[in-house]
Design a protein around this motif. Structure first.
Motif, PDB file in Angstrom:
ATOM      1  N   ILE A   1      11.733  10.815  -3.431  1.00 39.19           N
ATOM      2  CA  ILE A   1      13.108  11.336  -3.426  1.00 39.19           C
ATOM      3  C   ILE A   1      13.170  12.721  -2.793  1.00 39.19           C
ATOM      4  O   ILE A   1      13.930  12.953  -1.840  1.00 39.19           O
ATOM      5  CB  ILE A   1      13.672  11.363  -4.860  1.00 39.19           C
ATOM      6  N   THR A   2      12.380  13.656  -3.309  1.00 38.86           N
ATOM      7  CA  THR A   2      12.444  15.046  -2.831  1.00 38.86           C
ATOM      8  C   THR A   2      11.090  15.593  -2.393  1.00 38.86           C
ATOM      9  O   THR A   2      10.992  16.756  -2.001  1.00 38.86           O
ATOM     10  CB  THR A   2      12.967  15.979  -3.936  1.00 38.86           C
ATOM     11  N   ASN A   3      10.053  14.802  -2.478  1.00 38.28           N
ATOM     12  CA  ASN A   3       8.673  15.266  -2.340  1.00 38.28           C
ATOM     13  C   ASN A   3       8.258  16.111  -3.543  1.00 38.28           C
ATOM     14  O   ASN A   3       7.228  16.771  -3.508  1.00 38.28           O
ATOM     15  CB  ASN A   3       8.430  16.037  -1.047  1.00 38.28           C
ATOM     16  N   THR A   4       9.059  16.091  -4.570  1.00 36.64           N
ATOM     17  CA  THR A   4       8.846  16.723  -5.882  1.00 36.64           C
ATOM     18  C   THR A   4       8.652  18.228  -5.827  1.00 36.64           C
ATOM     19  O   THR A   4       7.650  18.733  -5.315  1.00 36.64           O
ATOM     20  CB  THR A   4       7.645  16.118  -6.641  1.00 36.64           C
ATOM     21  N   SER A   5       9.623  18.898  -6.436  1.00 34.02           N
ATOM     22  CA  SER A   5       9.485  20.332  -6.648  1.00 34.02           C
ATOM     23  C   SER A   5       9.256  20.603  -8.134  1.00 34.02           C
ATOM     24  O   SER A   5       8.138  20.725  -8.571  1.00 34.02           O
ATOM     25  CB  SER A   5      10.717  21.079  -6.161  1.00 34.02           C
ATOM     26  N   VAL A   6      10.341  20.642  -8.907  1.00 34.99           N
ATOM     27  CA  VAL A   6      10.390  21.110 -10.305  1.00 34.99           C
ATOM     28  C   VAL A   6       9.715  22.480 -10.452  1.00 34.99           C
ATOM     29  O   VAL A   6       9.393  22.899 -11.558  1.00 34.99           O
ATOM     30  CB  VAL A   6       9.824  20.099 -11.335  1.00 34.99           C
ATOM     31  N   ASN A   7       9.521  23.172  -9.338  1.00 38.06           N
ATOM     32  CA  ASN A   7       8.821  24.455  -9.347  1.00 38.06           C
ATOM     33  C   ASN A   7       9.243  25.261  -8.119  1.00 38.06           C
ATOM     34  O   ASN A   7       8.777  25.007  -7.007  1.00 38.06           O
ATOM     35  CB  ASN A   7       7.303  24.217  -9.329  1.00 38.06           C
ATOM     36  N   PRO A   8      10.126  26.243  -8.295  1.00 32.19           N
ATOM     37  CA  PRO A   8      10.604  27.018  -7.140  1.00 32.19           C
ATOM     38  C   PRO A   8       9.502  27.747  -6.379  1.00 32.19           C
ATOM     39  O   PRO A   8       9.602  27.907  -5.155  1.00 32.19           O
ATOM     40  CB  PRO A   8      11.581  28.009  -7.783  1.00 32.19           C
ATOM     41  N   ALA A   9       8.453  28.207  -7.062  1.00 33.30           N
ATOM     42  CA  ALA A   9       7.373  28.909  -6.367  1.00 33.30           C
ATOM     43  C   ALA A   9       6.640  27.966  -5.427  1.00 33.30           C
ATOM     44  O   ALA A   9       6.305  28.342  -4.296  1.00 33.30           O
ATOM     45  CB  ALA A   9       6.401  29.517  -7.379  1.00 33.30           C
ATOM     46  N   ARG A  10       6.400  26.742  -5.874  1.00 31.46           N
ATOM     47  CA  ARG A  10       5.727  25.743  -5.047  1.00 31.46           C
ATOM     48  C   ARG A  10       6.570  25.399  -3.821  1.00 31.46           C
ATOM     49  O   ARG A  10       6.070  25.270  -2.715  1.00 31.46           O
ATOM     50  CB  ARG A  10       5.438  24.507  -5.902  1.00 31.46           C
ATOM     51  N   SER A  11       7.889  25.275  -4.007  1.00 31.14           N
ATOM     52  CA  SER A  11       8.779  24.943  -2.892  1.00 31.14           C
ATOM     53  C   SER A  11       8.876  26.085  -1.892  1.00 31.14           C
ATOM     54  O   SER A  11       8.861  25.865  -0.673  1.00 31.14           O
ATOM     55  CB  SER A  11      10.175  24.613  -3.429  1.00 31.14           C
ATOM     56  N   THR A  12       8.959  27.304  -2.400  1.00 35.23           N
ATOM     57  CA  THR A  12       9.109  28.472  -1.540  1.00 35.23           C
ATOM     58  C   THR A  12       7.884  28.670  -0.661  1.00 35.23           C
ATOM     59  O   THR A  12       7.999  28.957   0.542  1.00 35.23           O
ATOM     60  CB  THR A  12       9.347  29.731  -2.384  1.00 35.23           C
ATOM     61  N   SER A  13       6.707  28.515  -1.251  1.00 37.55           N
ATOM     62  CA  SER A  13       5.481  28.778  -0.495  1.00 37.55           C
ATOM     63  C   SER A  13       5.366  27.894   0.737  1.00 37.55           C
ATOM     64  O   SER A  13       4.949  28.359   1.806  1.00 37.55           O
ATOM     65  CB  SER A  13       4.263  28.568  -1.401  1.00 37.55           C
ATOM     66  N   GLN A  14       5.769  26.634   0.615  1.00 38.37           N
ATOM     67  CA  GLN A  14       5.652  25.725   1.749  1.00 38.37           C
ATOM     68  C   GLN A  14       6.795  25.922   2.748  1.00 38.37           C
ATOM     69  O   GLN A  14       6.578  25.912   3.949  1.00 38.37           O
ATOM     70  CB  GLN A  14       5.631  24.277   1.266  1.00 38.37           C
ATOM     71  N   ALA A  15       8.015  26.116   2.250  1.00 32.84           N
ATOM     72  CA  ALA A  15       9.181  26.239   3.124  1.00 32.84           C
ATOM     73  C   ALA A  15       9.104  27.479   4.006  1.00 32.84           C
ATOM     74  O   ALA A  15       9.543  27.452   5.163  1.00 32.84           O
ATOM     75  CB  ALA A  15      10.461  26.264   2.290  1.00 32.84           C
ATOM     76  N   LEU A  16       8.555  28.562   3.490  1.00 25.73           N
ATOM     77  CA  LEU A  16       8.464  29.789   4.284  1.00 25.73           C
ATOM     78  C   LEU A  16       7.552  29.612   5.496  1.00 25.73           C
ATOM     79  O   LEU A  16       7.772  30.234   6.539  1.00 25.73           O
ATOM     80  CB  LEU A  16       7.972  30.945   3.414  1.00 25.73           C
ATOM     81  N   PHE A  17       6.542  28.784   5.379  1.00 28.29           N
ATOM     82  CA  PHE A  17       5.650  28.550   6.506  1.00 28.29           C
ATOM     83  C   PHE A  17       6.281  27.634   7.554  1.00 28.29           C
ATOM     84  O   PHE A  17       6.025  27.788   8.746  1.00 28.29           O
ATOM     85  CB  PHE A  17       4.315  27.971   6.022  1.00 28.29           C
ATOM     86  N   VAL A  18       7.079  26.679   7.110  1.00 28.48           N
ATOM     87  CA  VAL A  18       7.679  25.719   8.039  1.00 28.48           C
ATOM     88  C   VAL A  18       8.940  26.268   8.685  1.00 28.48           C
ATOM     89  O   VAL A  18       9.175  26.095   9.884  1.00 28.48           O
ATOM     90  CB  VAL A  18       7.971  24.385   7.322  1.00 28.48           C
ATOM     91  N   GLY A  19       9.792  26.939   7.875  1.00 32.87           N
ATOM     92  CA  GLY A  19      11.048  27.462   8.401  1.00 32.87           C
ATOM     93  C   GLY A  19      12.051  26.362   8.685  1.00 32.87           C
ATOM     94  O   GLY A  19      11.943  25.245   8.189  1.00 32.87           O
ATOM     95  N   GLY A  20      13.047  26.643   9.507  1.00 33.43           N
ATOM     96  CA  GLY A  20      14.032  25.643   9.906  1.00 33.43           C
ATOM     97  C   GLY A  20      14.801  25.068   8.732  1.00 33.43           C
ATOM     98  O   GLY A  20      15.084  25.750   7.736  1.00 33.43           O
ATOM     99  N   GLU A  21      15.136  23.787   8.821  1.00 34.80           N
ATOM    100  CA  GLU A  21      15.945  23.136   7.785  1.00 34.80           C
ATOM    101  C   GLU A  21      15.263  23.091   6.428  1.00 34.80           C
ATOM    102  O   GLU A  21      15.938  23.259   5.404  1.00 34.80           O
ATOM    103  CB  GLU A  21      16.326  21.722   8.242  1.00 34.80           C
ATOM    104  N   PRO A  22      13.956  22.863   6.330  1.00 41.80           N
ATOM    105  CA  PRO A  22      13.324  22.928   5.015  1.00 41.80           C
ATOM    106  C   PRO A  22      13.566  24.253   4.303  1.00 41.80           C
ATOM    107  O   PRO A  22      13.753  24.286   3.082  1.00 41.80           O
ATOM    108  CB  PRO A  22      11.838  22.713   5.324  1.00 41.80           C
TER     109      PRO A  22
END
Length: 234
Positions: A183-204
């Motif tokens: 569904i979402t690639n599973t977060s339930v954890n803002p720190a985990r989501s932030t760490s990956q999104a900052l490296f990818v940028g863009g829409e993520p």
């Protein structure tokens, strides 16, 4: 400072172990671990660090968990911001390590910000692994974080057998991933989501707001529910 270092190392291990399993081991043809293996990896990171770092910091490793415990009256508001900062720094350090390792592949061509799940990022719509909508993603993250906090609060209560709390919490996170990776690639954890999104940028990165809002909302509701409806008073 010992508590903050414990939260740093615990969150680092969660992101490195969980996201690392998704990046390096999940997609290998015939021998890869798949969704089930990644789910188990995330659960094992929390289970192991709950016993290693839990006695020092309480073993949050997740801003939503810290906020849920605060809402339940079990965490001092003065420690909230330092904990959340430590967790986010730990996640970013792990993501940096993962990126460095990924760069060691001969065929690595850089991160693709147009691809769902790139670098283990979370997403909805076109960036959901199976194309689930914003509403579906929000409800999923809200409900799963709510129950995750209820499990944490119940398993660590004074009337519970606290020595087994890490097992219950680790298995809960495994189950959460088994449900929601598609569904979402599973977060339930803002720190985990932030760490990956900052490296990818863009829409993520543009979609990151949901993976703060939904887990935090679910965690706070869980904390209030447990405090007012479920907690067994002395």
């Amino acid at each position: 400072m010992k508590k903050l270092f414990a939260e740093f190392f615990g969150t680092y291990w969660l992101v490195f172990g969980g996201c690392g399993s998704a990046l390096f081991a999940a997609g290998i043809p015939n021998t890869g671990i798949g969704f089930a293996g990644v789910s188990l990896a995330f659960g094992l990171t929390v289970l192991t660090m709950a016993y290693a770092m839990g006695p020092i910091s309480g073993g949050h490793f997740n801003p939503a968990v810290s906020l849920g415990l605060w809402a339940s009256g079990k965490f001092d508001s003065r420690e909230l911001l330092p904990y959340i900062i430590s967790q986010c720094i730990g996640g970013l350090a792990a993501a940096g390590t993962l990126y460095f390792i990924l760069n060691g592949r001969e065929d690595f061509m850089g991160l693709d910000a147009t691809k769902a799940g790139e670098f283990a990022t979370n997403g909805y719509g076109d960036f959901s692994p199976e194309g689930y909508s914003l509403g579906a993603a929000f409800v999923t993250e809200f409900i799963l974080t709510l129950f995750f906090l209820l499990i944490i609060l119940g398993a660590t209560a004074k009337i519970a057998k606290a020595k087994f709390a890490g097992i219950a919490i680790g298995l809960a996170l495994t189950l959460i991933h088994l449900i929601s990776i598609p569904i979402t690639n599973t977060s339930v954890n803002p720190a985990r989501s932030t760490s990956q999104a900052l490296f990818v940028g863009g829409e993520p990165l543009m979609q990151l707001w949901l993976f703060w809002a939904a887990p935090i909302a679910g965690a706070i509701v869980a904390g209030l529910l447990y405090k007012n409806l479920l907690e067994k008073k002395e």
